[in-house]
Design a protein around this motif. Structure first.
Motif, PDB file in Angstrom:
ATOM      1  N   ILE A 168       0.837  -1.199   0.000  1.00 57.24           N
ATOM      2  CA  ILE A 168       0.000   0.000   0.000  1.00 57.24           C
ATOM      3  C   ILE A 168       0.874   1.252   0.000  1.00 57.24           C
ATOM      4  CG2 ILE A 168      -1.727   1.305   1.309  1.00 57.24           C
ATOM      5  CD1 ILE A 168      -2.774  -1.381   2.333  1.00 57.24           C
ATOM      6  N   MET A 169       1.901   1.236   0.886  1.00 56.15           N
ATOM      7  CA  MET A 169       2.793   2.398   0.971  1.00 56.15           C
ATOM      8  C   MET A 169       3.464   2.677  -0.371  1.00 56.15           C
ATOM      9  SD  MET A 169       2.882   4.122   3.632  1.00 56.15           S
ATOM     10  CE  MET A 169       4.401   5.040   3.450  1.00 56.15           C
ATOM     11  N   TRP A 179      -0.150  -3.103  18.096  1.00 58.44           N
ATOM     12  CA  TRP A 179      -0.845  -1.817  18.110  1.00 58.44           C
ATOM     13  C   TRP A 179       0.087  -0.690  17.670  1.00 58.44           C
ATOM     14  CZ3 TRP A 179      -4.831   0.633  17.153  1.00 58.44           C
ATOM     15  CH2 TRP A 179      -5.143   1.870  17.690  1.00 58.44           C
ATOM     16  N   SER A 180       1.351  -0.715  18.162  1.00 54.96           N
ATOM     17  CA  SER A 180       2.260   0.368  17.785  1.00 54.96           C
ATOM     18  C   SER A 180       2.582   0.283  16.298  1.00 54.96           C
ATOM     19  CB  SER A 180       3.526   0.345  18.640  1.00 54.96           C
ATOM     20  OG  SER A 180       4.283  -0.816  18.400  1.00 54.96           O
ATOM     21  N   LEU A 181       2.597  -0.947  15.744  1.00 60.03           N
ATOM     22  CA  LEU A 181       2.850  -1.084  14.312  1.00 60.03           C
ATOM     23  C   LEU A 181       1.688  -0.528  13.491  1.00 60.03           C
ATOM     24  CD1 LEU A 181       4.565  -4.569  13.966  1.00 60.03           C
ATOM     25  CD2 LEU A 181       5.478  -2.364  13.287  1.00 60.03           C
ATOM     26  N   TYR A 193       1.886   3.158  13.602  1.00 58.24           N
ATOM     27  CA  TYR A 193       3.018   3.557  12.763  1.00 58.24           C
ATOM     28  C   TYR A 193       2.591   3.539  11.295  1.00 58.24           C
ATOM     29  CZ  TYR A 193       7.909   3.140  11.083  1.00 58.24           C
ATOM     30  OH  TYR A 193       9.127   3.322  10.475  1.00 58.24           O
ATOM     31  N   ALA A 194       1.880   2.460  10.901  1.00 58.22           N
ATOM     32  CA  ALA A 194       1.457   2.324   9.509  1.00 58.22           C
ATOM     33  C   ALA A 194       0.518   3.452   9.114  1.00 58.22           C
ATOM     34  CB  ALA A 194       0.779   0.973   9.299  1.00 58.22           C
ATOM     35  N   ILE A 195      -0.484   3.730   9.961  1.00 50.78           N
ATOM     36  CA  ILE A 195      -1.455   4.777   9.616  1.00 50.78           C
ATOM     37  C   ILE A 195      -0.775   6.140   9.565  1.00 50.78           C
ATOM     38  CG2 ILE A 195      -3.529   5.988  10.391  1.00 50.78           C
ATOM     39  CD1 ILE A 195      -4.553   3.389  11.490  1.00 50.78           C
ATOM     40  N   ALA A 196       0.058   6.406  10.580  1.00 45.36           N
ATOM     41  CA  ALA A 196       0.725   7.709  10.632  1.00 45.36           C
ATOM     42  C   ALA A 196       1.586   7.915   9.388  1.00 45.36           C
ATOM     43  CB  ALA A 196       1.587   7.812  11.885  1.00 45.36           C
ATOM     44  N   ASN A 197       2.311   6.874   8.982  1.00 49.42           N
ATOM     45  CA  ASN A 197       3.200   7.026   7.846  1.00 49.42           C
ATOM     46  C   ASN A 197       2.453   7.133   6.535  1.00 49.42           C
ATOM     47  OD1 ASN A 197       5.526   7.042   9.335  1.00 49.42           O
ATOM     48  ND2 ASN A 197       5.593   4.819   9.420  1.00 49.42           N
ATOM     49  N   ALA A 198       1.403   6.316   6.395  1.00 47.70           N
ATOM     50  CA  ALA A 198       0.633   6.365   5.153  1.00 47.70           C
ATOM     51  C   ALA A 198       0.044   7.760   4.985  1.00 47.70           C
ATOM     52  CB  ALA A 198      -0.463   5.317   5.162  1.00 47.70           C
ATOM     53  N   THR A 199      -0.466   8.342   6.074  1.00 46.12           N
ATOM     54  CA  THR A 199      -1.102   9.648   5.921  1.00 46.12           C
ATOM     55  C   THR A 199      -0.078  10.777   5.860  1.00 46.12           C
ATOM     56  OG1 THR A 199      -1.419   9.745   8.295  1.00 46.12           O
ATOM     57  CG2 THR A 199      -3.277   8.994   6.981  1.00 46.12           C
ATOM     58  N   ILE A 221     -10.956  12.829   7.435  1.00 44.50           N
ATOM     59  CA  ILE A 221     -10.641  14.267   7.431  1.00 44.50           C
ATOM     60  C   ILE A 221     -10.086  14.671   8.792  1.00 44.50           C
ATOM     61  CG2 ILE A 221     -11.613  16.583   7.172  1.00 44.50           C
ATOM     62  CD1 ILE A 221     -13.706  15.317   5.298  1.00 44.50           C
ATOM     63  N   GLY A 222     -10.729  14.152   9.842  1.00 48.16           N
ATOM     64  CA  GLY A 222     -10.282  14.475  11.198  1.00 48.16           C
ATOM     65  C   GLY A 222      -8.836  14.073  11.423  1.00 48.16           C
ATOM     66  N   HIS A 223      -8.475  12.913  10.878  1.00 49.23           N
ATOM     67  CA  HIS A 223      -7.100  12.454  11.050  1.00 49.23           C
ATOM     68  C   HIS A 223      -6.114  13.439  10.426  1.00 49.23           C
ATOM     69  CE1 HIS A 223      -4.068   9.409  11.819  1.00 49.23           C
ATOM     70  NE2 HIS A 223      -3.526   9.785  10.682  1.00 49.23           N
ATOM     71  N   TYR A 224      -6.464  13.915   9.232  1.00 50.00           N
ATOM     72  CA  TYR A 224      -5.566  14.881   8.574  1.00 50.00           C
ATOM     73  C   TYR A 224      -5.545  16.204   9.337  1.00 50.00           C
ATOM     74  CZ  TYR A 224      -4.352  12.018   4.638  1.00 50.00           C
ATOM     75  OH  TYR A 224      -3.823  11.020   3.876  1.00 50.00           O
ATOM     76  N   ILE A 225      -6.702  16.617   9.841  1.00 46.00           N
ATOM     77  CA  ILE A 225      -6.725  17.866  10.611  1.00 46.00           C
ATOM     78  C   ILE A 225      -5.833  17.713  11.842  1.00 46.00           C
ATOM     79  CG2 ILE A 225      -8.165  19.415  11.982  1.00 46.00           C
ATOM     80  CD1 ILE A 225     -10.376  18.993  10.015  1.00 46.00           C
ATOM     81  N   ALA A 226      -5.889  16.529  12.460  1.00 47.75           N
ATOM     82  CA  ALA A 226      -5.038  16.297  13.629  1.00 47.75           C
ATOM     83  C   ALA A 226      -3.572  16.436  13.242  1.00 47.75           C
ATOM     84  CB  ALA A 226      -5.314  14.909  14.197  1.00 47.75           C
ATOM     85  N   ARG A 227      -3.222  15.905  12.075  1.00 49.46           N
ATOM     86  CA  ARG A 227      -1.825  16.014  11.636  1.00 49.46           C
ATOM     87  C   ARG A 227      -1.440  17.470  11.415  1.00 49.46           C
ATOM     88  NH1 ARG A 227       0.021  10.778  10.794  1.00 49.46           N
ATOM     89  NH2 ARG A 227       2.029  11.812  10.853  1.00 49.46           N
ATOM     90  N   VAL A 228      -2.367  18.222  10.775  1.00 47.07           N
ATOM     91  CA  VAL A 228      -2.093  19.641  10.530  1.00 47.07           C
ATOM     92  C   VAL A 228      -1.916  20.355  11.864  1.00 47.07           C
ATOM     93  CG1 VAL A 228      -3.055  21.775   9.623  1.00 47.07           C
ATOM     94  CG2 VAL A 228      -3.338  19.670   8.343  1.00 47.07           C
TER      95      VAL A 228
END
Ligand code: UDP
Ligand code: MG
Length: 317
Positions: free
Chosen positions: A141-142, A208-210, A213-219, A281-288
């Motif tokens: 996916i990455m 869980w940490s993986l 990690y996967a979600i954070a990196n993909a986004t 969208i919320g996830h991206y806003i959190a990153r911003v």
């Protein structure tokens, strides 16, 4: 004479520090390579930092730092890069799962002009089937998302000073080291290596940490999930056109009272889509939000005495 720096992030690795320091320094000294080893204790709660200080006191080529808490391996890598002074920098795990001899192959390629030498896993070592499958899927996916083949890549790589400076100058907080070197470009070569088994201690990654990690990196590398929201919208619009026509036809034929099931299903489906979309969208806003706050990637609480210069937020001890 060119100097090789080795960055070693360590989280609760008290059993590994002395051994790794010894193995690496012996190897590099034997080859006559000028070197420095930079250990970053990622907020370890055991004797890791004490071990690093001991190693640094015994060998002037070894230095290190301790984080004020656990900031994660990415932060450890970046702090390590910040402390290096060498012309080429190797990043590797401090549990010696990345075979030290591979450093020599990387060093050779660097001497021959390569600016990035990627360590490529020739096999994934002794990992459970479930882990292999999920890691495989994650990298599929990455690779799609960031349009670069990452299937066998790892954090084990050599970077030229230029590349290190580029990475250190990036203002972003949520970094993904593994992919950033692909993104940065430069003359890249690869070296294959076999993942060894861990000698001491155990892996620091939980399932869980993986996943996190996967979600954070993909986004952090792609906005494709955001575009998915648009896809959901298009699907719902198509569905609603069909139902709109059906409803009108029924109305004019005089049997519009039925269709309660349809209403329930529609509410459920559309509600699901809306919540999922809001989540994305919320996830991206959190990153911003995290980026805008501009907090440092890590806080160094202590550095060994031989660390020269000013390290932000650090206190010598
Ligand atoms: N690590 C770290 N911070 C963390 C987790 C791990 O600095 O929060 C370091 C760890 O000490 C090791 C490397 O990252 O040097 C790889 O971790 P580990 O060996 O646990 O992962 P695995 O090899 O099982 O993928
Ligand atoms: Mg390991």
């Amino acid at each position: 004479m060119a100097v090789l720096s080795v960055v070693l992030p360590a989280y609760n690795e008290e059993q590994n520090i002395a051994n790794t320091a010894q193995v690496l320094s012996a190897l590099l000294e034997k080859q006559g390579i000028a070197y420095e080893l930079v250990f970053i204790s990622d907020g370890s709660t055991d004797q890791t930092y004490a071990e690093i200080r001991k190693a640094a006191a015994a060998n002037p080529h070894i230095k290190g730092a301790q984080f004020s808490r656990n900031f994660g391996k990415e932060a450890g890598i970046f702090a390590g890069l910040e402390l290096t002074t060498g012309d080429a920098v190797v990043v590797m795990d401090c549990d010696l799962q990345h075979p030290p001899e591979t450093i020599l192959a990387m060093w050779e390629k660097w001497n021959a002009g390569a600016e990035v030498v990627e360590g490529i896993k020739s096999d994934r070592g002794k990992e459970s089937l479930g882990y292999k499958l999920s890691a495989g899927l994650f990298y599929k996916i990455m690779s799609r998302l960031i349009k670069m083949d990452m299937s066998a890549s790892s954090d084990f790589k050599l970077l030229d000073r230029k590349v290190v400076d580029v990475l250190l100058s990036l203002p972003e907080r949520n970094t993904f080291f593994r992919a950033l070197t692909f993104w940065a470009g430069f003359r890249t070569e690869t070296v294959e290596y076999e993942v060894r088994e861990r000698q001491f201690g155990k892996s620091k990654w939980s399932l869980w940490s993986l996943i996190k990690y996967a979600i954070a990196n993909a986004t952090s590398f792609s906005t494709l999930p955001l575009q998915l929201v648009t896809v959901f919208g298009v699907i719902s619009i198509f569905g609603s056109i069909i139902l709109f026509i059906q409803t009108l036809v029924r109305y004019f034929m005089g049997n519009s009272v039925e269709g309660f099931t349809t209403v329930i299903l529609l509410i459920l489906i559309i509600g699901g889509f809306i919540m999922l979309s809001l989540g994305i969208i919320g996830h991206y806003i959190a990153r911003v939000y995290e980026e805008v706050k501009g907090r440092p990637k890590y806080i160094i609480s202590q550095v060994t005495d031989n660390v020269a210069g000013n390290v932000t937020g650090s206190w010598k001890r």
